[in-house]
Design an enzyme around this catalytic site. Structure first.
Site, PDB file in Angstrom:
ATOM      1  N   ASN A  51       0.825  -1.213   0.000  1.00 23.33           N
ATOM      2  CA  ASN A  51       0.000   0.000   0.000  1.00 23.33           C
ATOM      3  C   ASN A  51       0.855   1.257   0.000  1.00 23.33           C
ATOM      4  O   ASN A  51       1.951   1.291   0.554  1.00 23.33           O
ATOM      5  CB  ASN A  51      -1.033   0.004   1.134  1.00 23.33           C
ATOM      6  CG  ASN A  51      -0.460  -0.245   2.515  1.00 23.33           C
ATOM      7  OD1 ASN A  51       0.629  -0.787   2.663  1.00 23.33           O
ATOM      8  ND2 ASN A  51      -1.210   0.138   3.531  1.00 23.33           N
ATOM      9  N   VAL A  52       0.325   2.270  -0.674  1.00 31.41           N
ATOM     10  CA  VAL A  52       1.029   3.546  -0.843  1.00 31.41           C
ATOM     11  C   VAL A  52       0.031   4.654  -0.523  1.00 31.41           C
ATOM     12  O   VAL A  52      -0.922   4.876  -1.283  1.00 31.41           O
ATOM     13  CB  VAL A  52       1.551   3.696  -2.291  1.00 31.41           C
ATOM     14  CG1 VAL A  52       2.262   5.032  -2.472  1.00 31.41           C
ATOM     15  CG2 VAL A  52       2.485   2.540  -2.663  1.00 31.41           C
ATOM     16  N   GLU A  53       0.248   5.311   0.611  1.00 25.26           N
ATOM     17  CA  GLU A  53      -0.713   6.330   1.052  1.00 25.26           C
ATOM     18  C   GLU A  53      -0.377   7.701   0.476  1.00 25.26           C
ATOM     19  O   GLU A  53       0.634   7.880  -0.216  1.00 25.26           O
ATOM     20  CB  GLU A  53      -0.754   6.342   2.585  1.00 25.26           C
ATOM     21  CG  GLU A  53      -1.254   4.992   3.092  1.00 25.26           C
ATOM     22  CD  GLU A  53      -1.458   4.922   4.586  1.00 25.26           C
ATOM     23  OE1 GLU A  53      -0.942   5.784   5.327  1.00 25.26           O
ATOM     24  OE2 GLU A  53      -2.151   3.982   5.005  1.00 25.26           O
ATOM     25  N   CYS A  62      -4.253   0.901  -2.323  1.00 19.93           N
ATOM     26  CA  CYS A  62      -4.162  -0.335  -1.544  1.00 19.93           C
ATOM     27  C   CYS A  62      -3.093  -1.247  -2.154  1.00 19.93           C
ATOM     28  O   CYS A  62      -2.723  -1.097  -3.328  1.00 19.93           O
ATOM     29  CB  CYS A  62      -5.497  -1.066  -1.557  1.00 19.93           C
ATOM     30  SG  CYS A  62      -6.759  -0.351  -0.480  1.00 19.93           S
ATOM     31  N   GLU A  64      -3.432  -4.119  -3.177  1.00 22.73           N
ATOM     32  CA  GLU A  64      -3.996  -4.838  -4.324  1.00 22.73           C
ATOM     33  C   GLU A  64      -3.830  -4.047  -5.618  1.00 22.73           C
ATOM     34  O   GLU A  64      -3.709  -4.625  -6.693  1.00 22.73           O
ATOM     35  CB  GLU A  64      -5.492  -5.122  -4.096  1.00 22.73           C
ATOM     36  CG  GLU A  64      -5.781  -6.123  -2.991  1.00 22.73           C
ATOM     37  CD  GLU A  64      -5.893  -5.483  -1.610  1.00 22.73           C
ATOM     38  OE1 GLU A  64      -5.346  -4.384  -1.393  1.00 22.73           O
ATOM     39  OE2 GLU A  64      -6.534  -6.092  -0.743  1.00 22.73           O
ATOM     40  N   CYS A  95     -10.297  -5.004   0.941  1.00 25.09           N
ATOM     41  CA  CYS A  95     -11.410  -4.073   1.111  1.00 25.09           C
ATOM     42  C   CYS A  95     -12.405  -4.263  -0.046  1.00 25.09           C
ATOM     43  O   CYS A  95     -12.104  -4.939  -1.041  1.00 25.09           O
ATOM     44  CB  CYS A  95     -10.914  -2.629   1.174  1.00 25.09           C
ATOM     45  SG  CYS A  95     -10.425  -1.943  -0.418  1.00 25.09           S
ATOM     46  N   CYS A  98     -11.222  -3.334  -3.531  1.00 25.20           N
ATOM     47  CA  CYS A  98     -10.197  -4.230  -4.069  1.00 25.20           C
ATOM     48  C   CYS A  98     -10.760  -5.601  -4.427  1.00 25.20           C
ATOM     49  O   CYS A  98     -10.217  -6.289  -5.285  1.00 25.20           O
ATOM     50  CB  CYS A  98      -9.026  -4.316  -3.112  1.00 25.20           C
ATOM     51  SG  CYS A  98      -8.107  -2.753  -3.122  1.00 25.20           S
TER      52      CYS A  98
HETATM   53  N1  THU Z   1      -5.408  -1.405   2.731  1.00 22.82           N
HETATM   54  C1  THU Z   1      -4.919  -2.167   1.713  1.00 22.82           C
HETATM   55  O1  THU Z   1      -3.797  -1.949   1.239  1.00 22.82           O
HETATM   56  N2  THU Z   1      -5.692  -3.175   1.232  1.00 22.82           N
HETATM   57  C2  THU Z   1      -6.915  -3.515   1.748  1.00 22.82           C
HETATM   58  O2  THU Z   1      -7.583  -4.349   1.166  1.00 22.82           O
HETATM   59  C3  THU Z   1      -7.355  -2.903   3.003  1.00 22.82           C
HETATM   60  C4  THU Z   1      -6.717  -1.597   3.329  1.00 22.82           C
HETATM   61  C5  THU Z   1      -4.589  -0.288   3.230  1.00 22.82           C
HETATM   62  C6  THU Z   1      -5.071   1.076   2.799  1.00 22.82           C
HETATM   63  C7  THU Z   1      -4.452   1.958   3.868  1.00 22.82           C
HETATM   64  O3  THU Z   1      -3.134   2.310   3.448  1.00 22.82           O
HETATM   65  C8  THU Z   1      -4.354   1.065   5.089  1.00 22.82           C
HETATM   66  O4  THU Z   1      -4.565  -0.258   4.639  1.00 22.82           O
HETATM   67  C9  THU Z   1      -5.372   1.394   6.166  1.00 22.82           C
HETATM   68  O5  THU Z   1      -6.657   1.417   5.642  1.00 22.82           O
END
Ligand code: THU
Length: 143
Positions: A51-53, A62, A64, A95, A98
């Protein structure tokens, strides 16, 4: 096919290890919740993502997203098996958004590892909307 049976074709320990390794690459200054994802395609390629915020929270990618991007960039095809874990290696659920990404590139036959065991993709996204709906519609209106 039954998910437990379908899951026997894959090395889940190895997949989880790759997913865990990807959590060390995550960019998560806001949530501090790393996620790593790993999958195998039907032609045996390993694909991964982290994941990359973003300061605009809603723009977050996410794990994915990265995995699907790698899948497409390395030749496309179908995803056969998928797992994702958090920073302490616990298996987590993709999520909702995804699940839709996974549906597009794996469909009903994709095996997902979940905290409750292995599941087929159509179990975790029942009655999914997908490419077939668009094809069906096009065929109907073109008659
Ligand atoms: N996140 C994912 O990378 N994949 C998911 O299916 C659930 C959530 C990440 C997004 C965010 O960077 C962190 O989890 C908290 O929500």
């Amino acid at each position: 096919m039954n998910a437990e049976v379908a899951a026997r074709d894959f090395d889940w320990e190895d997949l989880r290890a790759h997913a865990r390794e990807m959590t060390t690459k995550s960019y998560v200054p806001y949530s501090k919740y790393p996620v790593g994802a790993a999958g195998v395609t039907t032609d045996g390629r390993l694909v991964r993502g982290c994941n990359v915020e973003n300061a605009g929270y809603g723009v977050t990618l996410c794990a994915e997203c990265g995995l699907i991007s790698e899948l497409v960039a390395t030749g496309g095809g179908r995803l056969a098996a998928f797992t994702c874990v958090n920073g302490v290696g616990e298996v987590i659920m993709p999520c909702g958004r995804c699940r839709q990404l996974l549906w597009e590139h794996g469909g009903a036959q994709l095996v997902i590892e979940t905290p409750a065991g292995f599941r087929m993709m159509d179990d975790i996204l029942p009655q999914a909307f997908g490419p077939q709906d668009l094809d069906d519609y096009e065929e109907r209106v073109s008659q």
